[in-house]
Design an enzyme around this catalytic site. Structure first.
Site, PDB file in Angstrom:
ATOM      1  N   HIS A  77       0.839  -1.208   0.000  1.00 43.69           N
ATOM      2  CA  HIS A  77       0.000   0.000   0.000  1.00 43.69           C
ATOM      3  C   HIS A  77       0.870   1.252   0.000  1.00 43.69           C
ATOM      4  O   HIS A  77       1.230   1.781   1.052  1.00 43.69           O
ATOM      5  CB  HIS A  77      -0.912  -0.025   1.234  1.00 43.69           C
ATOM      6  CG  HIS A  77      -1.947   1.072   1.272  1.00 43.69           C
ATOM      7  ND1 HIS A  77      -2.913   1.131   2.254  1.00 43.69           N
ATOM      8  CD2 HIS A  77      -2.164   2.140   0.473  1.00 43.69           C
ATOM      9  CE1 HIS A  77      -3.682   2.190   2.057  1.00 43.69           C
ATOM     10  NE2 HIS A  77      -3.246   2.825   0.986  1.00 43.69           N
ATOM     11  N   ARG A 134      -1.949   8.834  -5.870  1.00 44.00           N
ATOM     12  CA  ARG A 134      -2.331   9.374  -4.561  1.00 44.00           C
ATOM     13  C   ARG A 134      -3.831   9.179  -4.351  1.00 44.00           C
ATOM     14  O   ARG A 134      -4.641   9.560  -5.199  1.00 44.00           O
ATOM     15  CB  ARG A 134      -1.979  10.861  -4.504  1.00 44.00           C
ATOM     16  CG  ARG A 134      -1.993  11.466  -3.115  1.00 44.00           C
ATOM     17  CD  ARG A 134      -1.387  12.862  -3.115  1.00 44.00           C
ATOM     18  NE  ARG A 134      -2.242  13.817  -3.787  1.00 44.00           N
ATOM     19  CZ  ARG A 134      -3.185  14.555  -3.192  1.00 44.00           C
ATOM     20  NH1 ARG A 134      -3.380  14.448  -1.886  1.00 44.00           N
ATOM     21  NH2 ARG A 134      -3.923  15.393  -3.874  1.00 44.00           N
ATOM     22  N   ALA A 135      -4.189   8.576  -3.217  1.00 44.36           N
ATOM     23  CA  ALA A 135      -5.600   8.206  -3.001  1.00 44.36           C
ATOM     24  C   ALA A 135      -6.482   9.442  -2.841  1.00 44.36           C
ATOM     25  O   ALA A 135      -7.546   9.543  -3.452  1.00 44.36           O
ATOM     26  CB  ALA A 135      -5.721   7.305  -1.781  1.00 44.36           C
ATOM     27  N   GLU A 157       1.704   2.676   3.723  1.00 41.28           N
ATOM     28  CA  GLU A 157       1.204   3.946   3.169  1.00 41.28           C
ATOM     29  C   GLU A 157       2.175   5.072   3.550  1.00 41.28           C
ATOM     30  O   GLU A 157       1.779   6.133   4.030  1.00 41.28           O
ATOM     31  CB  GLU A 157      -0.223   4.240   3.639  1.00 41.28           C
ATOM     32  CG  GLU A 157      -0.984   5.152   2.684  1.00 41.28           C
ATOM     33  CD  GLU A 157      -2.476   5.314   3.004  1.00 41.28           C
ATOM     34  OE1 GLU A 157      -2.968   4.735   3.983  1.00 41.28           O
ATOM     35  OE2 GLU A 157      -3.148   6.020   2.232  1.00 41.28           O
TER      36      GLU A 157
END
Lengths: 336, 336
Positions: free
Chosen positions: A6, A69-70, A282
């Site tokens: 992730h 990028r989320a 992350e």
């Protein structure tokens, strides 16, 4: 080998997201988007060498499964057309990173979702990224509205085309919301975690995995609130006369380890079977600082797992084996 | 004495909620609500003797801080007028329970909230319940829309009138959502937990407790996802250049123990200071079954706390002392 499943490209060259802003501004005026900016290979190298690659080396991890990028996906902005152009641009940029550093990064794509727009619209981009770019998975946003939750739950046939394509391509999806435009939610403080919990419960109350027994879904951020409330979820499943969660969901659902303190990681490893836990950090993401209680970065999650009372074999599953199993296309991409 | 600070009247006589359905049906037709049904004292006694009172005795707890059924509040149904009539009916029924069993139940009220309707509208009912009925707190719904989160966050001045009144009356509020009408959310599986997490983050990013230093808020269900992700929240506060969470929030925020398995309770007690934990079970609530792994009810939370590696003094704080401090009006209601 240690696989971080992730990672987002949070350090992309500035002109990439600047274009996105121009694109949305143009869209709101009914004007065409400006041409995409030039991004040199050296700019990408700089952004990676000083970012995720440096931290991989410092922390002793090897490979990051890497996606746009989320929070930047912003599916609620613009419409299906702007989402498609933006997803293509973001995914192509990830492909360039992965081509420059093939031993350190392997791609996962974002999808060109839009609120109320059928997931059928995302199939072509998913297929392109997997077949043409060699990506090994995708991020699926269960709430393209950005915090108003106006699309159907993941149990709804609305989503079946995505599930069919994921199974056909043999790639997993990480269920990951994006930026919250609803002022009730803080993007990384509540919307991310709430998205995880909502998605898990949507799946718990569904027959999705009976219909798609080979579907593999990852719930990030340690599963939101789920492991902490595992008793509640076991009890709710029982009250709904569903099978035990291990049979009902854990052949298909995996949790990552983006939990930023040791007690949380201890709980995760105590409650969730080791076969369902995937190492992830992350890094350079929601919580980039140093924890004054430990002197180490909050998001250096490898340190927590190193400290867990698990066997070497179990840690190896979390760090590598489970990721190879879930991201089954990794096999053809990795030398050993 | 063991004080359970989170109980709802989930076993109320059937005609009580049947009237609610009639009220909302009448409202949707523009017709007046039917008269309230008669409920005899014996019907209330039956519902309590065979419900919460029996479990208090079986589990060895003494007093439940008791409020109307949370999912039944349904603030998204009808309008401000129906909410007011329903809140009055529910609170008066709680008062009857507390009058029949004054040693076992003390009241907490629901508020007549409605989406988009100023919290000013709830002050009169709050004051009536505290001053006339001797209630010791209220439940405050941060999302009267039932899962669409269309009202301002708890950081907004919109809510200040409630905070002022809570401080004036010296009563705490439990932040508790109601039934989810948004199909994205399962009421007790995700909406409750997500409401807790969203509310905590709304408060974290606010100056509410600087403005109202005597305000006391309880986040139920073990704080949603918060303790499991305590590192994330500490890190987010740090990134926002806020004080340490213990200084920024923990003089005003308390977590209850409605976490339905031992590992979750262990985490809660490890991460959150003991002074901020209030014993609670929400018995005969979301998860009424027996856990096959323990042979005991999921919601028999006293058993978990009995097993925690805490001193007797710390357990006494969780079971009694903290509740007496937070619900300060209890002092005048309890004999000893």
């Amino acid at each position: 080998m240690i696989i971080d499943c992730h990672g987002h490209y949070t350090t992309a060259p500035k002109q990439h997201e600047a274009w996105r802003q121009q694109q949305i501004e143009a869209h709101s005026k009914g004007a065409p988007a400006p041409p995409r900016p030039a991004i040199a290979d050296d700019e990408i190298r700089d952004s990676i060498r000083n970012g995720q690659l440096r931290l991989q080396r410092e922390r002793g991890t090897d490979l990051t499964i890497f996606s746009p990028r989320a929070a930047g996906m912003g599916h609620h902005l613009g419409d299906a057309t702007t989402s498609e152009a933006w997803a293509t641009a973001c995914n192509d940029l990830i492909h360039r990173v992965c081509s420059l550093y093939p031993e350190n990064f392997i791609g996962v794509c974002m999808l060109p979702q839009s609120p109320g727009v059928s997931p059928n619209n995302s199939l072509r981009e998913l297929e392109r990224c997997v077949r043409d770019h060699g990506f090994v998975g995708c991020n699926l946003n269960p709430d393209p509205s950005g915090g108003y939750w106006t699309d159907p739950p993941l149990s709804d046939p609305y989503w079946y085309p995505i599930y069919e394509k994921l199974v056909e391509l043999d790639v997993p999806a990480m269920i990951h919301v994006s930026f919250a435009c609803n002022p009730a939610f803080h993007t990384t403080g509540s919307h991310y975690l709430n998205g995880d919990t909502a998605a898990f419960m949507q799946l718990l109350t569904s027959d999705v995995f009976t219909r798609f027994p080979k579907l593999k879904l990852i719930i990030p951020h340690g599963g939101g609130a789920v492991p902490y409330h595992w008793g509640r979820f076991r009890g709710l499943a029982q009250a709904l006369k569903l099978p035990l969660l291990k049979d009902h969901l854990l052949n298909n659902i995996y949790f990552d380890t983006c939990v930023y303190h040791l007690p949380g990681q201890e709980l995760l490893a105590k409650v969730i079977p080791v076969d369902n836990i995937l190492f992830a950090s992350e890094m350079i993401g929601a919580v980039p600082g140093v924890d004054p209680e430990t002197g180490h970065n909050f998001d250096d999650t490898k340190r927590y797992i190193d400290q867990l009372p698990l066997s070497a074999a179990d840690k190896s599953k979390i760090f590598e084996g489970n990721a190879r199993r879930v991201f089954s296309r990794l096999a053809s991409r990795l030398k050993n």
